[in-house]
Design an enzyme around this catalytic site. Sequence first.
Site, short mmCIF file in Angstrom:
data_model
loop_
_atom_site.label_atom_id
_atom_site.label_comp_id
_atom_site.label_asym_id
_atom_site.label_seq_id
_atom_site.Cartn_x
_atom_site.Cartn_y
_atom_site.Cartn_z
N GLY A 1 -5.13 -0.18 4.54
CA GLY A 1 -4.34 -1.36 4.18
C GLY A 1 -4.67 -2.43 5.20
N GLY B 1 -3.72 -5.58 5.08
CA GLY B 1 -2.81 -6.72 4.91
C GLY B 1 -2.17 -7.09 6.24
N ASN C 1 3.87 2.77 -5.17
CA ASN C 1 3.40 3.10 -3.81
C ASN C 1 3.15 4.59 -3.64
OD1 ASN C 1 3.18 0.50 -3.03
ND2 ASN C 1 5.03 0.42 -1.79
N VAL D 1 3.40 4.10 7.22
CA VAL D 1 4.17 2.85 7.41
C VAL D 1 4.67 2.33 6.06
CG1 VAL D 1 4.10 0.48 8.29
CG2 VAL D 1 2.82 2.25 9.48
N HIS E 1 14.89 4.96 6.87
CA HIS E 1 14.62 3.55 7.11
C HIS E 1 15.33 2.76 6.04
CE1 HIS E 1 12.60 0.14 8.61
NE2 HIS E 1 11.72 0.02 7.65
N1 NAD Z 1 8.07 1.38 7.94
C1 NAD Z 1 8.39 0.16 8.32
O1 NAD Z 1 9.22 -0.02 9.19
C2 NAD Z 1 7.69 -1.01 7.69
C3 NAD Z 1 7.71 -2.28 8.29
C4 NAD Z 1 7.00 -3.32 7.70
C5 NAD Z 1 6.30 -3.10 6.51
N2 NAD Z 1 6.34 -1.87 5.94
C6 NAD Z 1 5.60 -1.58 4.69
O2 NAD Z 1 4.21 -1.56 4.97
C7 NAD Z 1 3.48 -1.86 3.79
C8 NAD Z 1 2.46 -2.94 4.08
O3 NAD Z 1 3.10 -4.16 4.37
P1 NAD Z 1 2.23 -5.50 4.57
O4 NAD Z 1 3.17 -6.56 4.98
O5 NAD Z 1 1.01 -5.23 5.36
O6 NAD Z 1 1.77 -5.76 3.05
P2 NAD Z 1 0.47 -6.55 2.57
O7 NAD Z 1 0.68 -6.83 1.12
O8 NAD Z 1 0.19 -7.67 3.49
O9 NAD Z 1 -0.71 -5.47 2.73
C9 NAD Z 1 -0.84 -4.34 1.96
C10 NAD Z 1 -2.33 -4.09 1.79
O10 NAD Z 1 -2.52 -2.85 1.13
C11 NAD Z 1 -3.69 -2.98 0.34
N3 NAD Z 1 -3.76 -1.90 -0.66
C12 NAD Z 1 -3.06 -1.79 -1.82
N4 NAD Z 1 -3.43 -0.65 -2.45
C13 NAD Z 1 -4.36 -0.06 -1.67
C14 NAD Z 1 -5.11 1.15 -1.80
N5 NAD Z 1 -4.97 1.95 -2.83
N6 NAD Z 1 -5.98 1.43 -0.80
C15 NAD Z 1 -6.14 0.63 0.27
N7 NAD Z 1 -5.46 -0.52 0.43
C16 NAD Z 1 -4.59 -0.85 -0.53
C17 NAD Z 1 -3.56 -4.36 -0.25
O11 NAD Z 1 -4.80 -4.84 -0.75
C18 NAD Z 1 -3.04 -5.14 0.95
O12 NAD Z 1 -4.10 -5.73 1.69
C19 NAD Z 1 4.54 -2.23 2.73
O13 NAD Z 1 4.83 -1.10 1.95
C20 NAD Z 1 5.74 -2.60 3.58
O14 NAD Z 1 6.95 -2.46 2.89
C21 NAD Z 1 7.00 -0.83 6.51
#
Ligand code: NAD
Length: 310
Positions: free
Chosen positions: A9, A11, A95, A118, A175
């Site tokens: 990921g 992102g 997801n 995450v 969480h």
């Molecule tokens: N656990 C925590 O405390 C916590 C905190 C913040 C964010 N998060 C979670 O983390 C995740 C990511 O958040 P973000 O802000 O980076 O989102 P984001 O949308 O910026 O990034 C997600 C990335 O995942 C990629 N992706 C999607 N499907 C994929 C696959 N099959 N293989 C590889 N890559 C793939 C997308 O292209 C994107 O670039 C979300 O689920 C968010 O809810 C969790």
Amino acid sequence: MRNKITVVGGGNVGASCAVNLAYKELGDVVLVDVVEGVPQGKGLDMLQMGPVEGYDVRITGANDYEPTANSDVVVITAGLARKPGMSRDDLLMANHQVVKSVTEQVVKYSPNCFLVLVTNPLDAMCWTAFQTSSFPKNRVMGMAGVLDSARFRTFIAQELDVSVENVTAVVMGGHGDTMVPIVRLSNVSGIPLTELIEPAKLAAIVDRTRNGGAEIVKYLKTGSAYYAPSASAVEMVESILKDKKKVLPCAAYLEGEYGIQGLFVGVPVKLGANGIEKIYQFQLTDEEKGMLAKSAASVEELVSILKTKG
Ligand SMILES: NC(=O)c1ccc[n+]([C@@H]2O[C@H](COP(=O)([O-])OP(=O)(O)OC[C@H]3O[C@@H](n4cnc5c(N)ncnc54)[C@H](O)[C@@H]3O)[C@@H](O)[C@H]2O)c1
């Protein structure tokens, strides 16, 4: 030999993780994303920051998993954000599919790695990765508690105008809004919090911590927090790779601890070279037990959907 860390990921959270890993020189980093060019471009950009910041690590981007082979740790941040009209369950299933397919690929190339999840909904996604990987429970864990307790510590330090370093906060549970901050055991250099902050103010801080993610989403409008989340995931990776044996609140697979069976829930664990080396159990009050049971029930609700539909 340098360590190798894969971040799936590319992102906001994933890219930020990769940068933090490089700053700390924890190992070579491979950033993987489904979007063509994005992980390669971001990886190259980060590599070119090396001479300025003085880090010597290789950072590469990829759309496939071959370059991730033999990673020591894999951080999974891949996932979809909730779109308008999408229910919580729709997001859960979407997801789940992402984490399932990512885990299959990761495991194929790095059968001995540690998995740090995450992607949200965090505790349920840990379950997906655990089931899919068939890894032992010491090698699958989720990041949430480090972030939740960092938020709690921030607000306490702000309120008392003291260093964040002196604030210790204990947060347990799943969480999200059912997380369980253990106020009784949180302190400032050993001084109980309850002696420093009056109950109403403390309750407001607990409430703000519970809604810490939503507060940021409200400001950003599109997207959610990523600086503190990525730093929190990197603290876990660092503790494993340097065998620091930090005691951190992490989502761990419980088999009877705190009366919770077969679920990932946030508890204090020791993180070292063997991943989760110990799950700490300590006496909770009846009120805390009740809150933790409620939190575990909300995780179980999601996992049971995965068991029937997934
Ligand atoms: N656990 C925590 O405390 C916590 C905190 C913040 C964010 N998060 C979670 O983390 C995740 C990511 O958040 P973000 O802000 O980076 O989102 P984001 O949308 O910026 O990034 C997600 C990335 O995942 C990629 N992706 C999607 N499907 C994929 C696959 N099959 N293989 C590889 N890559 C793939 C997308 O292209 C994107 O670039 C979300 O689920 C968010 O809810 C969790």
